[in-house]
Design a protein around this motif. Sequence first.
Motif, PDB file in Angstrom:
ATOM      1  N   ILE A  97       0.821  -0.983  -0.615  1.00 18.79           N
ATOM      2  CA  ILE A  97      -0.597   0.050   0.277  1.00 18.79           C
ATOM      3  C   ILE A  97       0.701   0.975  -0.087  1.00 18.79           C
ATOM      4  CG2 ILE A  97      -1.659   1.008   1.059  1.00 18.79           C
ATOM      5  CD1 ILE A  97      -3.258  -1.525   2.085  1.00 18.79           C
ATOM      6  N   GLY A  98       0.820   1.782  -1.152  1.00 20.31           N
ATOM      7  CA  GLY A  98       1.206   3.191  -0.787  1.00 20.31           C
ATOM      8  C   GLY A  98       0.700   4.865  -1.036  1.00 20.31           C
ATOM      9  N   GLU A  99       0.961   6.098  -1.281  1.00 20.53           N
ATOM     10  CA  GLU A  99       0.094   6.970  -0.692  1.00 20.53           C
ATOM     11  C   GLU A  99      -1.415   6.985  -1.817  1.00 20.53           C
ATOM     12  OE1 GLU A  99       3.672  10.243   0.192  1.00 20.53           O
ATOM     13  OE2 GLU A  99       2.285  11.483  -1.032  1.00 20.53           O
ATOM     14  N   ALA A 100      -0.433   8.200  -2.842  1.00 17.92           N
ATOM     15  CA  ALA A 100      -1.342   8.215  -3.598  1.00 17.92           C
ATOM     16  C   ALA A 100      -1.232   8.590  -5.380  1.00 17.92           C
ATOM     17  CB  ALA A 100      -2.141   9.926  -3.403  1.00 17.92           C
ATOM     18  N   PRO A 101      -2.071   7.793  -6.013  1.00 19.12           N
ATOM     19  CA  PRO A 101      -1.480   7.768  -7.551  1.00 19.12           C
ATOM     20  C   PRO A 101      -0.899   9.026  -8.354  1.00 19.12           C
ATOM     21  CG  PRO A 101      -3.550   8.305  -7.049  1.00 19.12           C
ATOM     22  CD  PRO A 101      -3.491   8.026  -5.836  1.00 19.12           C
ATOM     23  N   GLY A 102       0.450   9.198  -8.440  1.00 14.90           N
ATOM     24  CA  GLY A 102       1.090  10.567  -9.066  1.00 14.90           C
ATOM     25  C   GLY A 102       0.690  10.705 -11.069  1.00 14.90           C
ATOM     26  N   SER A 103       1.158  11.193 -11.510  1.00 14.16           N
ATOM     27  CA  SER A 103       1.101  11.661 -12.870  1.00 14.16           C
ATOM     28  C   SER A 103       1.078  10.797 -13.909  1.00 14.16           C
ATOM     29  CB  SER A 103       1.825  12.837 -13.828  1.00 14.16           C
ATOM     30  OG  SER A 103       2.877  11.860 -13.794  1.00 14.16           O
ATOM     31  N   GLU A 104       2.024   9.953 -14.040  1.00 10.08           N
ATOM     32  CA  GLU A 104       2.065   8.415 -14.875  1.00 10.08           C
ATOM     33  C   GLU A 104       1.010   7.598 -14.596  1.00 10.08           C
ATOM     34  OE1 GLU A 104       2.591   6.904 -17.903  1.00 10.08           O
ATOM     35  OE2 GLU A 104       3.945   8.588 -17.252  1.00 10.08           O
ATOM     36  N   GLU A 105       0.289   7.471 -12.777  1.00 11.58           N
ATOM     37  CA  GLU A 105      -0.415   6.936 -12.884  1.00 11.58           C
ATOM     38  C   GLU A 105      -2.060   7.024 -13.061  1.00 11.58           C
ATOM     39  OE1 GLU A 105       1.646   7.454 -10.485  1.00 11.58           O
ATOM     40  OE2 GLU A 105       2.952   5.652 -10.658  1.00 11.58           O
ATOM     41  N   GLU A 106      -2.528   8.760 -13.274  1.00 10.18           N
ATOM     42  CA  GLU A 106      -3.514   8.935 -13.657  1.00 10.18           C
ATOM     43  C   GLU A 106      -3.450   9.172 -14.830  1.00 10.18           C
ATOM     44  OE1 GLU A 106      -3.300  13.290 -13.272  1.00 10.18           O
ATOM     45  OE2 GLU A 106      -5.177  12.912 -11.572  1.00 10.18           O
ATOM     46  N   GLU A 110      -3.485   2.585 -13.534  1.00 16.30           N
ATOM     47  CA  GLU A 110      -2.970   1.877 -13.071  1.00 16.30           C
ATOM     48  C   GLU A 110      -1.801   1.986 -11.736  1.00 16.30           C
ATOM     49  OE1 GLU A 110      -1.842  -1.552 -14.837  1.00 16.30           O
ATOM     50  OE2 GLU A 110      -0.360  -1.588 -12.894  1.00 16.30           O
ATOM     51  N   PRO A 111      -1.985   2.518  -9.888  1.00 12.10           N
ATOM     52  CA  PRO A 111      -1.127   2.737  -8.835  1.00 12.10           C
ATOM     53  C   PRO A 111       0.397   2.017 -10.232  1.00 12.10           C
ATOM     54  CG  PRO A 111      -2.228   0.731  -8.390  1.00 12.10           C
ATOM     55  CD  PRO A 111      -3.404   1.067  -9.475  1.00 12.10           C
ATOM     56  N   PHE A 112       1.067   2.990  -8.859  1.00 13.89           N
ATOM     57  CA  PHE A 112       2.648   2.412  -9.270  1.00 13.89           C
ATOM     58  C   PHE A 112       3.054   1.549 -10.803  1.00 13.89           C
ATOM     59  CE2 PHE A 112       1.749   1.786  -4.549  1.00 13.89           C
ATOM     60  CZ  PHE A 112       3.511   2.785  -4.642  1.00 13.89           C
ATOM     61  N   VAL A 113       2.781   3.175 -11.555  1.00 11.02           N
ATOM     62  CA  VAL A 113       3.157   2.413 -13.122  1.00 11.02           C
ATOM     63  C   VAL A 113       4.697   3.517 -13.392  1.00 11.02           C
ATOM     64  CG1 VAL A 113       1.701   1.279 -14.015  1.00 11.02           C
ATOM     65  CG2 VAL A 113       1.125   3.947 -13.865  1.00 11.02           C
ATOM     66  N   PRO A 115       7.993   6.221 -12.240  1.00 10.39           N
ATOM     67  CA  PRO A 115       9.723   5.778 -11.898  1.00 10.39           C
ATOM     68  C   PRO A 115       9.694   5.092 -10.345  1.00 10.39           C
ATOM     69  CG  PRO A 115       9.349   7.786 -12.091  1.00 10.39           C
ATOM     70  CD  PRO A 115       7.908   7.759 -12.527  1.00 10.39           C
ATOM     71  N   ALA A 116       8.858   4.877  -9.740  1.00 15.95           N
ATOM     72  CA  ALA A 116       8.830   4.898  -8.034  1.00 15.95           C
ATOM     73  C   ALA A 116       7.790   3.000  -8.062  1.00 15.95           C
ATOM     74  CB  ALA A 116       7.534   5.421  -7.298  1.00 15.95           C
ATOM     75  N   GLY A 117       6.636   3.131  -9.375  1.00 17.85           N
ATOM     76  CA  GLY A 117       6.331   2.046 -10.007  1.00 17.85           C
ATOM     77  C   GLY A 117       7.020   0.889  -9.935  1.00 17.85           C
ATOM     78  N   SER A 137      -1.875  -1.546  -4.433  1.00 22.60           N
ATOM     79  CA  SER A 137      -2.849  -0.461  -3.598  1.00 22.60           C
ATOM     80  C   SER A 137      -1.901   1.063  -2.908  1.00 22.60           C
ATOM     81  CB  SER A 137      -4.483  -0.400  -2.631  1.00 22.60           C
ATOM     82  OG  SER A 137      -5.163  -0.157  -2.112  1.00 22.60           O
ATOM     83  N   ASN A 138      -3.239   1.959  -2.893  1.00 25.75           N
ATOM     84  CA  ASN A 138      -2.519   2.832  -2.605  1.00 25.75           C
ATOM     85  C   ASN A 138      -3.596   3.770  -1.694  1.00 25.75           C
ATOM     86  OD1 ASN A 138      -0.432   4.451  -3.652  1.00 25.75           O
ATOM     87  ND2 ASN A 138      -1.610   4.407  -5.448  1.00 25.75           N
ATOM     88  N   ILE A 139      -3.557   4.562  -0.769  1.00 27.28           N
ATOM     89  CA  ILE A 139      -3.939   4.865   0.610  1.00 27.28           C
ATOM     90  C   ILE A 139      -5.078   6.295   0.053  1.00 27.28           C
ATOM     91  CG2 ILE A 139      -4.902   6.835   2.956  1.00 27.28           C
ATOM     92  CD1 ILE A 139      -3.119   4.221   2.857  1.00 27.28           C
ATOM     93  N   PHE A 219      10.298   2.038   3.616  1.00 29.41           N
ATOM     94  CA  PHE A 219      10.347   2.869   2.895  1.00 29.41           C
ATOM     95  C   PHE A 219      10.116   2.815   1.679  1.00 29.41           C
ATOM     96  CE2 PHE A 219      14.643   2.849   4.522  1.00 29.41           C
ATOM     97  CZ  PHE A 219      14.354   3.966   6.111  1.00 29.41           C
ATOM     98  N   HIS A 220       9.215   4.184   1.379  1.00 30.74           N
ATOM     99  CA  HIS A 220       8.870   4.194  -0.032  1.00 30.74           C
ATOM    100  C   HIS A 220       9.845   4.800  -1.398  1.00 30.74           C
ATOM    101  CE1 HIS A 220       5.816   6.021  -3.805  1.00 30.74           C
ATOM    102  NE2 HIS A 220       5.058   6.020  -2.591  1.00 30.74           N
ATOM    103  N   PRO A 221       9.278   3.601  -2.449  1.00 28.97           N
ATOM    104  CA  PRO A 221      10.509   3.257  -3.581  1.00 28.97           C
ATOM    105  C   PRO A 221      10.350   4.933  -3.822  1.00 28.97           C
ATOM    106  CG  PRO A 221       8.432   1.555  -4.160  1.00 28.97           C
ATOM    107  CD  PRO A 221       7.303   2.674  -2.124  1.00 28.97           C
TER     108      PRO A 221
END
Length: 262
Positions: A97-106, A110-113, A115-117, A137-139, A219-221
């Motif tokens: 479980i991560g934090e929230a989607p970023g721009s690439e996820e949006e 899909e979550p974590f796709v 750089p961190a993904g 998943s994300n919070i 740690f978060h990636p």
Amino acid sequence: MSVPISPAGSLNLLNNYLRELSDSGVTDILLTEAALGKLRILTAKPGQQVTGSANKAQELAEIRERATHSQSCLSLGTLRDTMVFSVGNPDSRIVFIGEAPGSEEEKQGEPFVGPAGKLLTKIIETMGMNREDVYISNILKFRPRIGNTDQGAKNRKPSAEEVAASIQCVRDEIDVVRPELIIALGGCAMQGLLELDEGVNRARGKLYDLGAHKAMVTFHPSYLLRSGANSEKRKLWEDMLMAMSYLRMPISDKQENYFKDR
Ligand code: URA
């Protein structure tokens, strides 16, 4: 070349093969989580409720639908409009479980796709699994908004209010997936799920009770990408070895010594 065969026919073949293995003294075989989930469905007796993927997929689809229209989230007015739901195997023993989607996820839905993904996927593969084997998943299911214009790749930390508005969804997901271990990636997931008021570095390396589930913190990636320090990567890998050992996953010498000389 593929050959058409009925599920019953393929089960017979599989059964014969497993019997041969067993007769020749093999006591354990390794199956991916995805394969185990499919076997549970294939071997369900007529009328038997499948507690594996089929039911879970349905329940998760309902949670997804609720998340899309979540009044608690949308009424805040501080989150963007695109809902990014979780991905992966509903029968997984592990939930990340991560934090929230970023721009690439949006963009990809899909979550974590991003750089961190990509780093998370590499971590999962180094643990000996595939991304599809686990549940991710994300919070928050919506990306926190910055201003009213296109925010490009910029992200911000979710507020406590946004976490509070979102958290029920991920709790519902956990209740459906019923993993053996939840891995909270970073401070937002740690505070949201475990309500711990300390740094990730202090919280890591331990198992926590989360209702009927066990959870741990690492740690978060994104933090690892920002830090770049091998000392921090090593700590995350130690956490993954702890997770693997808790789940009695096989650990090779290569995995055990992955960070020995780095
Ligand atoms: N960071 C997260 O916490 N979640 C994502 O899905 C992507 C980046």
